[in-house]
Write a protein that holds these residues in place. Sequence first.
Motif, short mmCIF file in Angstrom:
data_model
loop_
_atom_site.label_atom_id
_atom_site.label_comp_id
_atom_site.label_asym_id
_atom_site.label_seq_id
_atom_site.Cartn_x
_atom_site.Cartn_y
_atom_site.Cartn_z
N PRO A 201 0.82 -1.22 0.00
CA PRO A 201 0.00 0.00 0.00
C PRO A 201 0.85 1.27 0.00
CG PRO A 201 -0.87 -1.59 1.57
CD PRO A 201 0.45 -2.11 1.12
N VAL A 202 1.91 1.28 0.82
CA VAL A 202 2.79 2.45 0.87
C VAL A 202 3.56 2.58 -0.43
CG1 VAL A 202 4.78 3.49 2.03
CG2 VAL A 202 2.98 2.42 3.38
N ILE A 203 4.06 1.47 -0.97
CA ILE A 203 4.80 1.52 -2.23
C ILE A 203 3.94 2.08 -3.35
CG2 ILE A 203 5.81 0.06 -4.04
CD1 ILE A 203 6.95 -1.72 -1.88
N ILE A 204 2.69 1.65 -3.42
CA ILE A 204 1.78 2.13 -4.47
C ILE A 204 1.53 3.63 -4.31
CG2 ILE A 204 -0.60 2.01 -5.30
CD1 ILE A 204 -0.47 -1.02 -4.81
N ILE A 205 1.35 4.09 -3.06
CA ILE A 205 1.16 5.52 -2.81
C ILE A 205 2.40 6.30 -3.24
CG2 ILE A 205 0.96 7.26 -0.99
CD1 ILE A 205 -0.85 5.30 0.52
N LEU A 206 3.57 5.84 -2.82
CA LEU A 206 4.82 6.52 -3.17
C LEU A 206 5.03 6.53 -4.67
CD1 LEU A 206 7.22 5.10 -0.41
CD2 LEU A 206 6.12 7.33 -0.46
N ALA A 207 4.76 5.39 -5.33
CA ALA A 207 4.97 5.28 -6.77
C ALA A 207 4.02 6.18 -7.53
CB ALA A 207 4.81 3.82 -7.21
N PHE A 208 2.74 6.17 -7.15
CA PHE A 208 1.75 6.95 -7.88
C PHE A 208 2.02 8.45 -7.73
CE2 PHE A 208 -2.28 9.20 -8.29
CZ PHE A 208 -2.70 8.73 -9.53
N THR A 209 2.25 8.90 -6.49
CA THR A 209 2.50 10.33 -6.29
C THR A 209 3.81 10.75 -6.93
OG1 THR A 209 3.46 9.79 -4.11
CG2 THR A 209 1.15 10.47 -4.16
N GLY A 210 4.84 9.90 -6.83
CA GLY A 210 6.12 10.22 -7.47
C GLY A 210 5.98 10.28 -8.98
N ALA A 211 5.26 9.33 -9.56
CA ALA A 211 5.05 9.32 -11.01
C ALA A 211 4.28 10.57 -11.45
CB ALA A 211 4.29 8.06 -11.42
N TRP A 212 3.27 10.95 -10.67
CA TRP A 212 2.48 12.14 -11.00
C TRP A 212 3.38 13.38 -11.09
CZ3 TRP A 212 -2.67 13.21 -12.09
CH2 TRP A 212 -3.03 14.55 -12.05
N LEU A 343 12.05 1.78 2.79
CA LEU A 343 13.26 0.99 2.52
C LEU A 343 12.94 -0.37 1.90
CD1 LEU A 343 15.25 1.66 5.81
CD2 LEU A 343 15.87 2.46 3.52
N SER A 344 11.66 -0.75 1.89
CA SER A 344 11.29 -2.09 1.43
C SER A 344 11.74 -2.40 0.00
CB SER A 344 9.79 -2.31 1.57
OG SER A 344 9.06 -1.36 0.83
N PRO A 345 11.72 -1.42 -0.95
CA PRO A 345 12.21 -1.75 -2.30
C PRO A 345 13.65 -2.23 -2.31
CG PRO A 345 10.91 0.24 -2.39
CD PRO A 345 11.08 -0.10 -0.94
N SER A 346 14.46 -1.76 -1.36
CA SER A 346 15.86 -2.22 -1.29
C SER A 346 15.92 -3.69 -0.92
CB SER A 346 16.63 -1.39 -0.25
OG SER A 346 16.58 -0.02 -0.54
N ILE A 347 15.13 -4.09 0.09
CA ILE A 347 15.10 -5.50 0.50
C ILE A 347 14.47 -6.36 -0.59
CG2 ILE A 347 14.28 -7.12 2.26
CD1 ILE A 347 14.15 -4.74 4.19
N LEU A 348 13.42 -5.86 -1.22
CA LEU A 348 12.77 -6.59 -2.31
C LEU A 348 13.71 -6.76 -3.49
CD1 LEU A 348 9.24 -4.91 -2.20
CD2 LEU A 348 9.83 -7.23 -1.45
N ALA A 349 14.53 -5.75 -3.76
CA ALA A 349 15.48 -5.85 -4.86
C ALA A 349 16.51 -6.96 -4.58
CB ALA A 349 16.19 -4.52 -5.07
N PHE A 350 17.00 -7.02 -3.35
CA PHE A 350 18.01 -8.03 -3.00
C PHE A 350 17.42 -9.44 -3.04
CE2 PHE A 350 19.91 -10.68 0.38
CZ PHE A 350 21.21 -10.78 -0.12
N THR A 351 16.28 -9.64 -2.39
CA THR A 351 15.67 -10.97 -2.36
C THR A 351 15.17 -11.38 -3.75
OG1 THR A 351 13.57 -9.97 -1.68
CG2 THR A 351 15.00 -10.83 0.06
#
Length: 376
Positions: A201-212, A343-351
């Motif tokens: 949910p947070v990633i989608i919010i960050l991605a959508f607002t950042g993309a906008w 920070l979750s995208p960093s962990i998701l990128a590694f795993t």
Amino acid sequence: MRKKLYKWHSIGALFAMLPLLLISLTGSILVFKVELDTLLMPDKMQVTSNNSATDVTRASERMSLDFLMAKVKSTYPEHEIGSWEIFDDKSRTDAAYLIKHYTTQWSKIYVNQYTGELLSTPVGLSDDLTDWLLDLHYKLLLETNGMFLGAIVSILLLFLGISGIVLYRKFWVNFFTLRFKLARRIFFSDLHKMIGISSSPVIIILAFTGAWWNVSEVIHEVSEHIIEEPYLMAKPLHNQDLSIQSLLDRNKETIQDFEATYLLMPYEPEMNILFYGKVDSPNPLNSDYSSTITYDKNSGKMIDYLDVRTSSAAHVSVDSFRKLHFGHFAGLPSKIIWCVLGLSPSILAFTGLYLYLYKNRNRKASKLVKLKRAVS
């Protein structure tokens, strides 16, 4: 369909992995930008660092904005004032943003609004540490090209967040299960799914607002600075006899409870004088720049205003992006949550990279076995 979605999820993650690492790390730090600036530059950020608390209390009112602007202008006559951050909390200093004559070069200077003291010399918009991190977060230090890349990466992150929910929508059944004792691949798979689903949910919010924001800035950059030549200031574009302080004082006559937070001066011929500000509102997502009042740059006549409390749903939604993106809507708790989950995208990128390499290695090994069997 699921296999194709998984394939595109993996390809998108590989393509965006490096910029996402930079964006997620810098974004988590920038949640506490003001706090870090205050810690690193107290003499510039805090009025009480240069004057005792007693002196600040005695000087309970801000000095005239006309006086402050005139002092900055007389000290740096080769610059024009493009904008001004306004604070009146007896703690944080004002910041003036300057444009050097005949250039598009912006700089920033800190001003004690209670004493009129200039607390720094003009510095570039990316010279301070957190401003440099903001440039890295927003443009990847690549100027216009970075905005294009940032827009693509934000859209990819939005796709990854949504596709991850679709791919692992049944993971909630075993959400709290991390199989530590099994193979590393299984543990990493569980960790990837758990972090991805919980932070989605947070990633989608960050991605959508950042993309906008990125897409909006790309469109603005193309239309204003590529298709048309940028305007180069050589003198003020507003009536010099006009009192900016008087306009500031008149704001509450137009919008009740309006508290100005940002002044935008005309730095292009078609622009007027624009105040951004906040108002008393039950909506916690209304930003400090949610309402605006525009004055004619020559006559000082109020020509337009926007009160977020009576504005359209579209404006309220777009305005909420600021607090949603930086997690400022619920004080310290929301900041901490945004910092950690950012920070979750960093962990998701590694795993995710580990799982991709593992699967790719097994696929190659399987093909090699089949090839040996066919030869024999």
